[in-house]
Design a protein around this motif. Structure first.
Motif, PDB file in Angstrom:
ATOM      1  N   TYR A   1     -10.621   5.089   2.340  1.00 50.15           N
ATOM      2  CA  TYR A   1      -9.832   3.900   2.624  1.00 50.15           C
ATOM      3  C   TYR A   1      -8.841   3.713   1.481  1.00 50.15           C
ATOM      4  CZ  TYR A   1      -8.687  -0.837   4.106  1.00 50.15           C
ATOM      5  OH  TYR A   1      -8.028  -1.952   4.547  1.00 50.15           O
ATOM      6  N   VAL A   2      -7.568   3.477   1.823  1.00 51.54           N
ATOM      7  CA  VAL A   2      -6.521   3.292   0.820  1.00 51.54           C
ATOM      8  C   VAL A   2      -6.133   1.822   0.763  1.00 51.54           C
ATOM      9  CG1 VAL A   2      -4.163   3.867   0.147  1.00 51.54           C
ATOM     10  CG2 VAL A   2      -5.657   5.634   1.087  1.00 51.54           C
ATOM     11  N   VAL A   3      -6.154   1.267  -0.461  1.00 52.22           N
ATOM     12  CA  VAL A   3      -5.763  -0.117  -0.713  1.00 52.22           C
ATOM     13  C   VAL A   3      -4.458  -0.106  -1.494  1.00 52.22           C
ATOM     14  CG1 VAL A   3      -6.412  -2.273  -1.863  1.00 52.22           C
ATOM     15  CG2 VAL A   3      -8.183  -0.825  -0.838  1.00 52.22           C
ATOM     16  N   LYS A   4      -3.453  -0.792  -0.989  1.00 52.58           N
ATOM     17  CA  LYS A   4      -2.156  -0.877  -1.669  1.00 52.58           C
ATOM     18  C   LYS A   4      -2.243  -1.943  -2.758  1.00 52.58           C
ATOM     19  CE  LYS A   4       2.732  -1.369  -0.793  1.00 52.58           C
ATOM     20  NZ  LYS A   4       3.556  -0.332  -0.262  1.00 52.58           N
ATOM     21  N   VAL A   5      -1.951  -1.557  -4.016  1.00 51.19           N
ATOM     22  CA  VAL A   5      -1.950  -2.495  -5.132  1.00 51.19           C
ATOM     23  C   VAL A   5      -0.558  -3.106  -5.294  1.00 51.19           C
ATOM     24  CG1 VAL A   5      -2.284  -2.727  -7.625  1.00 51.19           C
ATOM     25  CG2 VAL A   5      -3.828  -1.283  -6.290  1.00 51.19           C
ATOM     26  N   ASN A   6       0.471  -2.258  -5.293  1.00 51.39           N
ATOM     27  CA  ASN A   6       1.861  -2.707  -5.325  1.00 51.39           C
ATOM     28  C   ASN A   6       2.733  -1.615  -4.708  1.00 51.39           C
ATOM     29  OD1 ASN A   6       2.526  -0.779  -7.411  1.00 51.39           O
ATOM     30  ND2 ASN A   6       1.865  -2.239  -8.973  1.00 51.39           N
ATOM     31  N   ASP A   7       4.051  -1.690  -4.899  1.00 54.25           N
ATOM     32  CA  ASP A   7       4.966  -0.733  -4.262  1.00 54.25           C
ATOM     33  C   ASP A   7       4.733   0.712  -4.694  1.00 54.25           C
ATOM     34  OD1 ASP A   7       6.162  -2.705  -2.813  1.00 54.25           O
ATOM     35  OD2 ASP A   7       7.862  -2.955  -4.185  1.00 54.25           O
ATOM     36  N   LYS A   8       4.176   0.929  -5.873  1.00 50.14           N
ATOM     37  CA  LYS A   8       4.015   2.284  -6.402  1.00 50.14           C
ATOM     38  C   LYS A   8       2.557   2.733  -6.546  1.00 50.14           C
ATOM     39  CE  LYS A   8       8.175   3.839  -7.497  1.00 50.14           C
ATOM     40  NZ  LYS A   8       8.680   5.108  -7.040  1.00 50.14           N
ATOM     41  N   ILE A   9       1.615   1.815  -6.551  1.00 50.83           N
ATOM     42  CA  ILE A   9       0.219   2.162  -6.867  1.00 50.83           C
ATOM     43  C   ILE A   9      -0.715   1.840  -5.699  1.00 50.83           C
ATOM     44  CG2 ILE A   9      -1.729   1.701  -8.414  1.00 50.83           C
ATOM     45  CD1 ILE A   9       0.343   1.147 -10.617  1.00 50.83           C
ATOM     46  N   ASN A  10      -1.574   2.803  -5.368  1.00 55.22           N
ATOM     47  CA  ASN A  10      -2.637   2.643  -4.378  1.00 55.22           C
ATOM     48  C   ASN A  10      -3.976   2.973  -5.018  1.00 55.22           C
ATOM     49  OD1 ASN A  10      -0.829   2.123  -2.304  1.00 55.22           O
ATOM     50  ND2 ASN A  10      -0.891   4.198  -1.488  1.00 55.22           N
TER      51      ASN A  10
END
Length: 188
Positions: free
Chosen positions: A125-134
């Protein structure tokens, strides 16, 4: 010395098409133990990606047990919504070279030297932290086929194989062999 067998994988990973959406990754679970698990994942289609990674343990001994290994793996991922978002499943294959104790030989004074090949699956499962970091949370496993020789830790030139005169031992197991939380940074 173990890493030289995986230079081709590292060079292949660097050569992946970075004009597509691409992330470089490092496993946050293995770094505190000073073991490097790093990779690169690139978008193929709206729902598929390709990942290449390496996992290296530099420890000749860890808590009295040998733990020197290098693993390289390739993975084809299918995301249920879109690439780099939410749930995915993947098919993977890989190879390892090692000088370490098998899980059922810990603290027995015997280690194995050899290689393994893997074929299996991963769920994540991928969680988006911000525009550049997952954050990529994953667990994978499958079938591992291994060929190795056993040696005494105190006398590394003396074989400790159960069958006298055996040239090489083999084993096949269904095991978990990858997992953690990859911190992913988008290159493009």
């Amino acid at each position: 010395m173990l890493l030289k067998n995986y230079y081709f994988l590292i060079l292949f990973s660097i050569g992946i098409n970075v004009s597509a959406q691409t992330y470089v990754k490092v496993n946050g679970f293995t770094l505190p133990a000073l073991m490097l698990n790093a990779g690169i994942e690139t978008k193929l289609t709206d729902k598929t990606t390709f990942q290449a990674d390496v996992f290296v343990s530099p420890w000749k001994s860890l808590f009295g047990n040998r733990m020197l290994f290098a693993i390289g793996s390739l993975e084809y991922r299918y995301y249920f919504t879109e690439s780099f978002k939410s749930w995915y499943i993947a098919a993977n294959t890989g190879a390892a070279v090692y000088r370490m104790q098998k899980y059922n030989h810990l603290n027995l004074g015997i280690h194995q030297e050899g290689y393994s090949v893997f074929l299996g699956a991963t769920v994540g499962y991928v969680v988006k932290v911000n525009d550049k970091i997952n954050l990529d949370v994953f667990l994978g496993g499958g079938n591992a086929q291994s060929k190795y020789r056993s040696y005494f830790n105190a006398f590394p030139d003396i074989r400790a194989d159960k069958e006298e005169g055996a040239s090489i031992n083999g084993s096949g197991e269904w095991i978990p062999y990858k997992g953690g939380v990859m911190i992913s940074y988008q290159l493009k």
